[in-house]
Motif scaffolding. Structure first.
Motif, PDB file in Angstrom:
ATOM      1  N   SER A   7     -40.146  15.267 -37.079  1.00 15.22           N
ATOM      2  CA  SER A   7     -39.940  15.171 -35.643  1.00 15.22           C
ATOM      3  C   SER A   7     -38.768  14.231 -35.351  1.00 15.22           C
ATOM      4  CB  SER A   7     -41.209  14.672 -34.945  1.00 15.22           C
ATOM      5  OG  SER A   7     -41.066  14.746 -33.542  1.00 15.22           O
ATOM      6  N   ALA A  13     -37.196  17.911 -33.587  1.00 16.80           N
ATOM      7  CA  ALA A  13     -37.473  17.158 -32.367  1.00 16.80           C
ATOM      8  C   ALA A  13     -36.936  17.876 -31.131  1.00 16.80           C
ATOM      9  CB  ALA A  13     -36.868  15.755 -32.457  1.00 16.80           C
ATOM     10  N   LEU A  34     -44.506  12.219 -36.461  1.00 21.01           N
ATOM     11  CA  LEU A  34     -44.935  12.765 -35.181  1.00 21.01           C
ATOM     12  C   LEU A  34     -45.150  11.661 -34.153  1.00 21.01           C
ATOM     13  CD1 LEU A  34     -47.484  15.582 -36.066  1.00 21.01           C
ATOM     14  CD2 LEU A  34     -44.985  15.660 -35.946  1.00 21.01           C
ATOM     15  N   ARG A  35     -44.861  11.998 -32.905  1.00 22.70           N
ATOM     16  CA  ARG A  35     -45.106  11.098 -31.787  1.00 22.70           C
ATOM     17  C   ARG A  35     -46.360  11.544 -31.033  1.00 22.70           C
ATOM     18  NH1 ARG A  35     -39.633  11.468 -32.547  1.00 22.70           N
ATOM     19  NH2 ARG A  35     -38.489   9.509 -32.471  1.00 22.70           N
ATOM     20  N   ASP A  43     -47.054  15.260 -29.674  1.00 19.21           N
ATOM     21  CA  ASP A  43     -45.906  15.953 -30.264  1.00 19.21           C
ATOM     22  C   ASP A  43     -46.190  17.451 -30.335  1.00 19.21           C
ATOM     23  OD1 ASP A  43     -43.808  16.861 -32.072  1.00 19.21           O
ATOM     24  OD2 ASP A  43     -43.531  14.749 -32.568  1.00 19.21           O
ATOM     25  N   SER A  94     -51.237  10.814 -35.629  1.00 17.25           N
ATOM     26  CA  SER A  94     -50.675  10.673 -34.293  1.00 17.25           C
ATOM     27  C   SER A  94     -51.675   9.947 -33.411  1.00 17.25           C
ATOM     28  CB  SER A  94     -50.323  12.046 -33.701  1.00 17.25           C
ATOM     29  OG  SER A  94     -51.441  12.896 -33.733  1.00 17.25           O
ATOM     30  N   GLN A 113     -45.841   6.088 -31.693  1.00 10.37           N
ATOM     31  CA  GLN A 113     -46.175   6.501 -33.051  1.00 10.37           C
ATOM     32  C   GLN A 113     -47.329   5.665 -33.580  1.00 10.37           C
ATOM     33  OE1 GLN A 113     -42.873   6.582 -35.767  1.00 10.37           O
ATOM     34  NE2 GLN A 113     -41.814   8.220 -34.691  1.00 10.37           N
TER      35      GLN A 113
END
Length: 333
Positions: A71, A107, A132-133, A136, A155, A196
């Motif tokens: 990401s 992303a 990953l956020r 996401d 996440s 994150q």
């Protein structure tokens, strides 16, 4: 012997291996130990097992590829030692199999569309997700792809079924406890990204250690794990809290930037300000002074993610894994 045909599960049970391993032996796939292969062959002979040709055809109908989806669209990604070590770990395991590795930077909308096309066309047998956020969209895309998925880290909005992570919270807590043991009482932090899981948990570890020591935890600025944000964050901390005597920095890249600012302000490390980072990338050994840091097994993260994905592709059900961290004491604290 019963006239009833033996099953794959019975062969696995007699051989003491998983059904996925039995399938790999039947299909002459690599990455099976000699001991397991011989045990399966003995069980097949003893039970008189005859592989189902239709099932065997399905088992071998693979595309022979896995996707590592990150990401990020940062062009500097490949200069980032953390990602470089993870990719090295992934590739080390891929080379032991008959699989190919596809890398997708996802992303942006374009990157996510590419990943969607790969999965919809069944061009890959599994997906590795990294960085990953919160919320996401990559998680949803991978879940809808109907192939095995392994997450590198977790996440904030969900705990995936299969993941490999490091003990971010415990490692950060150990780092700050070490600073407290040195007699430091005005301990600041530069956090990682707060969308994150790793960034949030390293911050929580910092707060927990200070709470246990009865020390304040208000000397905080937020970064994004990059060296540039370490430079900016350290400058802000010194402007707002000129009395600080230590700083826990949530990545080695940010810590390298922080050391530059401390040096430019005429402060001595560790005499005036002690500094501890996180990751133990190669750079940590070559900063001035050499960086005390929390070592997480970065290459092992990539290796274990890929081993888990291979096992899922083979029909096994591995459990998720949290890798231990370790404080490495050098000259900066």
């Amino acid at each position: 012997m019963s006239n009833r045909p033996s099953t794959l599960e019975e062969v696995a049970r007699l051989a003491g291996v998983s059904t996925g391993t039995v399938s790999r032996v039947i299909n002459n796939a690599p990455h099976v130990s000699k001991k397991s292969r011989e045990a399966v062959q003995r069980a097949i002979e003893e039970l008189g097992y005859v592989p189902n040709t239709a099932a065997r055809s399905l088992a071998t109908a693979r595309r022979g590829a896995v996707v590592l989806a990150i990401s990020s669209d940062d062009p500097a990604l490949f200069a980032n030692q953390f990602f470089a070590e993870v990719i090295a770990g992934v590739n080390a395991v891929i080379e032991e199999t008959d699989l190919q590795l596809m890398l997708v930077l996802a992303a942006s909308e374009r990157g996510r569309s590419r990943l969607t096309r790969i999965l919809q066309s069944r061009a890959a047998d599994g997906v590795l997700l990294l960085a990953l956020r919160e919320n996401d969209p990559l998680s949803k895309i991978a879940d809808e792809g109907q192939v095995p998925v392994v997450h590198g880290g977790r996440s904030l909005d969900r705990t995936p079924q299969h993941y490999v992570d490091a003990d971010n919270r415990g490692g950060a807590r150990q780092a700050v406890e070490y600073l407290v043991s040195l007699g430091r009482q005005r301990i600041a932090t530069i956090t990682g990204q707060t969308d994150q899981h790793a960034g949030v948990n390293r911050y929580l570890g910092y707060r927990e250690a200070l709470a246990l020591a009865g020390l304040p935890d208000h000397r905080v600025v937020h970064g994004d794990f990059s060296e540039a944000s370490g430079v900016e964050g350290m400058a802000r901390l010194l402007d707002e809290h000129p009395d600080l005597d230590a700083v826990f920095v949530a990545s080695d890249a940010m810590a390298a930037g922080a050391l530059k600012v401390l040096r430019s302000r005429g402060l001595s490390v560790p005499e005036d300000v002690a500094v501890v980072g996180f990751n133990d990338i190669v750079t940590a050994q070559h900063t001035h002074p050499a960086l005390t840091t929390v070592r997480q097994p970065i290459e092992a993260l990539g290796r274990e993610m890929t081993r888990m994905l291979v096992r899922l592709i083979d029909g096994e059900q591995p459990t998720s894994l949290i890798l231990p961290t370790e404080l490495v004491v050098r000259e900066s604290a």
